[in-house]
Write a protein that holds these residues in place. Structure first.
Motif, short mmCIF file in Angstrom:
data_model
loop_
_atom_site.label_atom_id
_atom_site.label_comp_id
_atom_site.label_asym_id
_atom_site.label_seq_id
_atom_site.Cartn_x
_atom_site.Cartn_y
_atom_site.Cartn_z
N PHE A 234 -1.59 52.18 83.31
CA PHE A 234 -0.42 52.28 82.44
C PHE A 234 0.45 51.03 82.55
CE2 PHE A 234 4.06 53.52 81.97
CZ PHE A 234 4.04 53.91 80.64
N MET A 235 0.70 50.57 83.76
CA MET A 235 1.55 49.39 83.96
C MET A 235 0.90 48.14 83.38
SD MET A 235 4.39 50.32 85.12
CE MET A 235 5.08 48.72 85.49
N LEU A 236 -0.41 48.00 83.51
CA LEU A 236 -1.11 46.86 82.91
C LEU A 236 -0.98 46.86 81.39
CD1 LEU A 236 -4.33 46.67 85.09
CD2 LEU A 236 -2.43 45.06 85.06
N ILE A 237 -1.09 48.04 80.80
CA ILE A 237 -0.95 48.15 79.34
C ILE A 237 0.47 47.77 78.92
CG2 ILE A 237 -0.90 49.78 77.41
CD1 ILE A 237 -3.25 51.22 78.81
N ILE A 238 1.47 48.28 79.63
CA ILE A 238 2.87 47.97 79.31
C ILE A 238 3.14 46.49 79.47
CG2 ILE A 238 5.26 48.34 80.05
CD1 ILE A 238 4.09 50.66 78.47
N LEU A 239 2.63 45.87 80.53
CA LEU A 239 2.83 44.43 80.73
C LEU A 239 2.16 43.62 79.63
CD1 LEU A 239 2.40 44.17 84.59
CD2 LEU A 239 4.49 43.82 83.28
N TYR A 240 0.97 44.01 79.22
CA TYR A 240 0.27 43.30 78.15
C TYR A 240 1.03 43.40 76.83
CZ TYR A 240 -3.06 42.15 74.54
OH TYR A 240 -3.65 41.60 73.44
N SER B 178 4.25 43.98 76.40
CA SER B 178 5.49 43.22 76.53
C SER B 178 5.23 41.73 76.37
CB SER B 178 6.13 43.47 77.89
OG SER B 178 6.43 44.82 78.04
N TYR B 179 4.17 41.22 76.97
CA TYR B 179 3.83 39.81 76.86
C TYR B 179 3.47 39.45 75.42
CZ TYR B 179 1.25 35.46 77.46
OH TYR B 179 0.81 34.17 77.34
N ASP B 180 2.72 40.31 74.76
CA ASP B 180 2.31 40.06 73.39
C ASP B 180 3.52 40.02 72.46
OD1 ASP B 180 0.32 39.72 71.35
OD2 ASP B 180 0.69 41.79 70.76
N ILE B 181 4.44 40.95 72.62
CA ILE B 181 5.65 40.98 71.78
C ILE B 181 6.49 39.74 72.05
CG2 ILE B 181 7.85 42.18 71.44
CD1 ILE B 181 6.32 44.81 71.85
N SER B 182 6.62 39.34 73.30
CA SER B 182 7.45 38.18 73.61
C SER B 182 6.87 36.89 73.04
CB SER B 182 7.64 38.03 75.12
OG SER B 182 6.44 37.63 75.73
N LYS B 183 5.57 36.79 72.90
CA LYS B 183 4.96 35.60 72.33
C LYS B 183 5.07 35.56 70.81
CE LYS B 183 3.88 33.40 75.86
NZ LYS B 183 4.55 32.13 76.12
N ARG B 184 5.20 36.71 70.18
CA ARG B 184 5.28 36.77 68.71
C ARG B 184 6.70 36.60 68.19
NH1 ARG B 184 0.67 40.01 66.26
NH2 ARG B 184 -0.80 40.18 67.96
N THR B 185 7.70 36.70 69.04
CA THR B 185 9.09 36.58 68.60
C THR B 185 9.72 35.33 69.17
OG1 THR B 185 9.85 37.90 70.49
CG2 THR B 185 9.39 39.09 68.46
N THR B 186 10.82 34.91 68.56
CA THR B 186 11.54 33.74 69.05
C THR B 186 12.91 34.17 69.57
OG1 THR B 186 12.41 33.31 66.86
CG2 THR B 186 10.38 32.16 67.46
#
Length: 52
Positions: A15-21, A23-31
């Motif tokens: 679950f934590m790995l999925i949440i971290l992934y 979060s990382y994906d969203i942070s890379k798509r936004t400015t």
């Protein structure tokens, strides 16, 4: 009881790995909002470019 604890820790880790992934994906798509400059100037330049 030991088997249940290991299963819980395994599911928690997945679950934590999925949440971290995610979060990382969203942070890379936004400015960062502060890096965009003034909103009024940005809108007016976009409108002017569409009129041409």
């Amino acid at each position: 009881m030991q088997k249940n604890k290991k299963l819980f820790l395994l599911l928690f880790g997945i679950f934590m790995l999925i949440i971290l992934y995610v979060s990382y994906d969203i942070s890379k798509r936004t400015t960062f909002p502060g890096s965009k400059g003034n909103l009024k100037e940005r809108i007016s330049s976009e409108v002017e470019s569409e009129k041409k």
